[in-house]
Scaffold this motif. Structure first.
Motif, PDB file in Angstrom:
ATOM      1  N   ASP A 171       0.823  -1.209   0.000  1.00 14.79           N
ATOM      2  CA  ASP A 171       0.000   0.000   0.000  1.00 14.79           C
ATOM      3  C   ASP A 171       0.862   1.266   0.000  1.00 14.79           C
ATOM      4  O   ASP A 171       0.456   2.312  -0.509  1.00 14.79           O
ATOM      5  CB  ASP A 171      -0.921   0.026   1.229  1.00 14.79           C
ATOM      6  N   LEU A 172       2.058   1.167   0.573  1.00 18.50           N
ATOM      7  CA  LEU A 172       2.933   2.338   0.649  1.00 18.50           C
ATOM      8  C   LEU A 172       3.421   2.781  -0.725  1.00 18.50           C
ATOM      9  O   LEU A 172       3.879   3.918  -0.885  1.00 18.50           O
ATOM     10  CB  LEU A 172       4.138   2.033   1.545  1.00 18.50           C
ATOM     11  N   ALA A 173       3.335   1.891  -1.705  1.00 20.73           N
ATOM     12  CA  ALA A 173       3.778   2.240  -3.059  1.00 20.73           C
ATOM     13  C   ALA A 173       2.883   3.297  -3.690  1.00 20.73           C
ATOM     14  O   ALA A 173       3.257   3.930  -4.680  1.00 20.73           O
ATOM     15  CB  ALA A 173       3.805   0.985  -3.937  1.00 20.73           C
ATOM     16  N   HIS A 174       1.716   3.527  -3.117  1.00 24.13           N
ATOM     17  CA  HIS A 174       0.750   4.443  -3.724  1.00 24.13           C
ATOM     18  C   HIS A 174       0.637   5.773  -2.985  1.00 24.13           C
ATOM     19  O   HIS A 174      -0.228   6.589  -3.312  1.00 24.13           O
ATOM     20  CB  HIS A 174      -0.628   3.767  -3.772  1.00 24.13           C
ATOM     21  N   VAL A 175       1.485   5.999  -1.990  1.00 27.54           N
ATOM     22  CA  VAL A 175       1.402   7.241  -1.216  1.00 27.54           C
ATOM     23  C   VAL A 175       2.727   7.988  -1.297  1.00 27.54           C
ATOM     24  O   VAL A 175       3.781   7.395  -1.577  1.00 27.54           O
ATOM     25  CB  VAL A 175       1.047   6.954   0.257  1.00 27.54           C
ATOM     26  N   PRO A 176       2.721   9.299  -1.065  1.00 23.17           N
ATOM     27  CA  PRO A 176       3.982  10.064  -1.080  1.00 23.17           C
ATOM     28  C   PRO A 176       4.901   9.651   0.062  1.00 23.17           C
ATOM     29  O   PRO A 176       4.462   9.470   1.193  1.00 23.17           O
ATOM     30  CB  PRO A 176       3.514  11.519  -0.932  1.00 23.17           C
ATOM     31  N   LEU A 177       6.170   9.496  -0.256  1.00 24.64           N
ATOM     32  CA  LEU A 177       7.175   9.100   0.725  1.00 24.64           C
ATOM     33  C   LEU A 177       8.219  10.198   0.874  1.00 24.64           C
ATOM     34  O   LEU A 177       8.620  10.829  -0.106  1.00 24.64           O
ATOM     35  CB  LEU A 177       7.859   7.802   0.298  1.00 24.64           C
ATOM     36  N   ILE A 178       8.657  10.407   2.086  1.00 25.43           N
ATOM     37  CA  ILE A 178       9.709  11.389   2.370  1.00 25.43           C
ATOM     38  C   ILE A 178      11.036  10.640   2.405  1.00 25.43           C
ATOM     39  O   ILE A 178      11.250   9.771   3.252  1.00 25.43           O
ATOM     40  CB  ILE A 178       9.443  12.098   3.708  1.00 25.43           C
ATOM     41  N   HIS A 179      11.914  10.968   1.477  1.00 28.16           N
ATOM     42  CA  HIS A 179      13.191  10.268   1.347  1.00 28.16           C
ATOM     43  C   HIS A 179      14.300  11.081   2.011  1.00 28.16           C
ATOM     44  O   HIS A 179      14.448  12.282   1.739  1.00 28.16           O
ATOM     45  CB  HIS A 179      13.546  10.050  -0.124  1.00 28.16           C
ATOM     46  N   LEU A 180      15.065  10.433   2.869  1.00 33.14           N
ATOM     47  CA  LEU A 180      16.211  11.068   3.507  1.00 33.14           C
ATOM     48  C   LEU A 180      17.460  10.780   2.685  1.00 33.14           C
ATOM     49  O   LEU A 180      17.849   9.618   2.520  1.00 33.14           O
ATOM     50  CB  LEU A 180      16.383  10.544   4.934  1.00 33.14           C
ATOM     51  N   THR A 188      19.014   3.490   6.638  1.00 34.21           N
ATOM     52  CA  THR A 188      18.231   2.661   5.719  1.00 34.21           C
ATOM     53  C   THR A 188      17.280   3.535   4.915  1.00 34.21           C
ATOM     54  O   THR A 188      16.623   4.426   5.479  1.00 34.21           O
ATOM     55  CB  THR A 188      17.424   1.614   6.514  1.00 34.21           C
ATOM     56  N   ASN A 189      17.199   3.302   3.595  1.00 30.37           N
ATOM     57  CA  ASN A 189      16.266   4.079   2.778  1.00 30.37           C
ATOM     58  C   ASN A 189      14.996   3.262   2.520  1.00 30.37           C
ATOM     59  O   ASN A 189      14.901   2.092   2.875  1.00 30.37           O
ATOM     60  CB  ASN A 189      16.926   4.537   1.464  1.00 30.37           C
ATOM     61  N   TRP A 190      14.036   3.908   1.855  1.00 25.85           N
ATOM     62  CA  TRP A 190      12.740   3.262   1.644  1.00 25.85           C
ATOM     63  C   TRP A 190      12.850   1.975   0.831  1.00 25.85           C
ATOM     64  O   TRP A 190      12.185   0.974   1.118  1.00 25.85           O
ATOM     65  CB  TRP A 190      11.788   4.221   0.949  1.00 25.85           C
ATOM     66  N   GLU A 192      15.414  -0.101   0.544  1.00 19.37           N
ATOM     67  CA  GLU A 192      16.023  -1.158   1.359  1.00 19.37           C
ATOM     68  C   GLU A 192      15.024  -1.692   2.376  1.00 19.37           C
ATOM     69  O   GLU A 192      14.940  -2.900   2.614  1.00 19.37           O
ATOM     70  CB  GLU A 192      17.259  -0.599   2.072  1.00 19.37           C
ATOM     71  N   TRP A 193      14.280  -0.781   2.980  1.00 21.00           N
ATOM     72  CA  TRP A 193      13.285  -1.171   3.986  1.00 21.00           C
ATOM     73  C   TRP A 193      12.189  -2.042   3.363  1.00 21.00           C
ATOM     74  O   TRP A 193      11.820  -3.075   3.919  1.00 21.00           O
ATOM     75  CB  TRP A 193      12.702   0.092   4.611  1.00 21.00           C
ATOM     76  N   ALA A 194      11.684  -1.612   2.207  1.00 19.96           N
ATOM     77  CA  ALA A 194      10.620  -2.365   1.540  1.00 19.96           C
ATOM     78  C   ALA A 194      11.110  -3.743   1.095  1.00 19.96           C
ATOM     79  O   ALA A 194      10.390  -4.742   1.221  1.00 19.96           O
ATOM     80  CB  ALA A 194      10.085  -1.576   0.346  1.00 19.96           C
ATOM     81  N   ARG A 195      12.338  -3.800   0.576  1.00 20.11           N
ATOM     82  CA  ARG A 195      12.881  -5.103   0.141  1.00 20.11           C
ATOM     83  C   ARG A 195      13.027  -6.062   1.320  1.00 20.11           C
ATOM     84  O   ARG A 195      12.834  -7.270   1.183  1.00 20.11           O
ATOM     85  CB  ARG A 195      14.226  -4.905  -0.563  1.00 20.11           C
ATOM     86  N   ALA A 196      13.366  -5.529   2.489  1.00 15.26           N
ATOM     87  CA  ALA A 196      13.497  -6.369   3.675  1.00 15.26           C
ATOM     88  C   ALA A 196      12.168  -6.997   4.063  1.00 15.26           C
ATOM     89  O   ALA A 196      12.131  -8.040   4.722  1.00 15.26           O
ATOM     90  CB  ALA A 196      14.056  -5.557   4.844  1.00 15.26           C
ATOM     91  N   GLU A 202       7.954  -0.565  -7.422  1.00 15.35           N
ATOM     92  CA  GLU A 202       8.239   0.859  -7.458  1.00 15.35           C
ATOM     93  C   GLU A 202       7.704   1.551  -6.201  1.00 15.35           C
ATOM     94  O   GLU A 202       6.743   1.098  -5.570  1.00 15.35           O
ATOM     95  CB  GLU A 202       7.598   1.502  -8.695  1.00 15.35           C
ATOM     96  N   LEU A 203       8.347   2.672  -5.849  1.00  8.49           N
ATOM     97  CA  LEU A 203       7.903   3.501  -4.735  1.00  8.49           C
ATOM     98  C   LEU A 203       7.889   4.950  -5.191  1.00  8.49           C
ATOM     99  O   LEU A 203       8.679   5.358  -6.053  1.00  8.49           O
ATOM    100  CB  LEU A 203       8.844   3.361  -3.534  1.00  8.49           C
ATOM    101  N   LYS A 204       6.991   5.745  -4.604  1.00  6.65           N
ATOM    102  CA  LYS A 204       6.900   7.153  -4.980  1.00  6.65           C
ATOM    103  C   LYS A 204       8.015   7.957  -4.306  1.00  6.65           C
ATOM    104  O   LYS A 204       8.378   7.711  -3.168  1.00  6.65           O
ATOM    105  CB  LYS A 204       5.551   7.734  -4.560  1.00  6.65           C
ATOM    106  N   THR A 205       8.519   8.945  -5.047  1.00  3.47           N
ATOM    107  CA  THR A 205       9.480   9.880  -4.487  1.00  3.47           C
ATOM    108  C   THR A 205       8.793  11.240  -4.427  1.00  3.47           C
ATOM    109  O   THR A 205       8.760  11.976  -5.408  1.00  3.47           O
ATOM    110  CB  THR A 205      10.755   9.977  -5.346  1.00  3.47           C
ATOM    111  N   ALA A 206       8.258  11.583  -3.283  1.00  2.76           N
ATOM    112  CA  ALA A 206       7.508  12.828  -3.162  1.00  2.76           C
ATOM    113  C   ALA A 206       8.380  13.973  -2.667  1.00  2.76           C
ATOM    114  O   ALA A 206       8.368  15.069  -3.207  1.00  2.76           O
ATOM    115  CB  ALA A 206       6.320  12.639  -2.223  1.00  2.76           C
TER     116      ALA A 206
END
Length: 280
Positions: A171-180, A188-190, A192-196, A202-206
């Motif tokens: 579900d997180l693939a469809h919402v805006p994500l804040i990338h550090l 850890t980035n989004w 890496e976290w999702a793959r774990a 795909e993931l959104k880069t908002a």
């Protein structure tokens, strides 16, 4: 300087007067900044200007930076000439973990002065008595102790959680994500976290930021989901300012640990032992 003055005064003319330059010079500098950032920072009207959402976001980040600089300068001035125990940490660790605990420390150890050296640059450690790191303690030498081993979770504001009603990592693939964006820090980035958690899509880069405090604030402002290290964000979660978006968490690959550099200092040893009482 031109942007901060114009944003604070909500006026190019007032900013120019404050900086002792012409309004045209202020306008030119702000346009150059907008070209560099590829976004508009002000809405221009016949009778004045108004910050855009991007402009307001940048102003908040600048103001927080200035506040941290002023606080650091004030602290260094107040510590001048005194035998202070110095602790190096990142902005995130200082703000979210260390400072609240030092407030407790001073209640029982008011005779020991502690100064923080706050830096987000990982290269090298300045002259300090202790330092706090996020890394592999097994590769360290000297006197080190783990403070906490974290779980990493997806967090968002209560409003964001209610609006999107997320259930799974997919579900997180469809919402805006804040990338550090913090290279060479081990954060850890989004992806890496999702793959774990078994998601490889795909993931959104908002939104992209290079400071974890700003990333958390953006999440609190309903701008997207953010990755939260449990040990750093527990106070925000307990206060209801951020909530878990899905049940799953990922074990952090690295530890938060403290290193004692000045083993000959009795005061540094007292602070070291006191801090490690919070270790897992």
């Amino acid at each position: 300087m031109s942007f901060e003055a114009a944003a604070r005064n909500v006026s190019f003319k007032a900013a120019a007067k404050e900086l002792n330059v012409t309004p045209a010079a202020v306008s030119h500098q702000i346009k150059a900044l907008e070209r560099e950032m590829n976004c508009s920072l002000f809405h221009r009207f016949h009778r004045g200007v108004e910050l855009t959402e991007s402009g307001a976001y940048l102003l908040v980040a600048l103001q927080r930076g200035f506040e941290e600089i002023n606080e650091a300068v004030s602290q260094l001035r107040s510590q001048h000439g005194r035998s202070a125990v110095t602790i190096r940490s990142t902005t995130a660790v200082s703000s979210l973990w260390l400072t609240p605990r030092l407030a407790q420390f001073w209640k029982s150890h008011g005779h020991i002065s502690v100064a923080q050296v706050v830096s987000d640059h990982g290269a090298g450690v300045p002259d300090c008595d202790l330092s706090i790191h996020y890394g592999n303690i097994d590769q360290e030498t000297g006197n080190c102790r783990v403070l906490f081993h974290d779980e990493i979770m997806a967090l968002g504001s209560p409003r964001f959680a209610d609006e999107h009603n997320l259930k799974t990592v997919e579900d997180l693939a469809h919402v805006p994500l804040i990338h550090l964006e913090a290279p060479d820090t081990g954060w850890t980035n989004w992806h890496e976290w999702a793959r774990a958690l078994g998601y490889h899509g795909e993931l959104k880069t908002a939104h992209r930021v290079n400071n974890y405090i700003i990333a958390l604030q953006a999440a609190r402002d309903d701008m997207g989901a953010v990755l939260g290290w449990e040990g750093l964000t527990s106070d925000l979660i307990d206060a209801g300012k951020l909530v878990k978006l899905i049940p799953e968490t990922v074990s952090a690959p690295l530890d938060f640990y403290v290193k004692l550099h000045n083993q000959s200092s009795q005061r540094a040893n007292i602070v070291f032992e006191w801090l490690t009482q919070f270790s897992d």
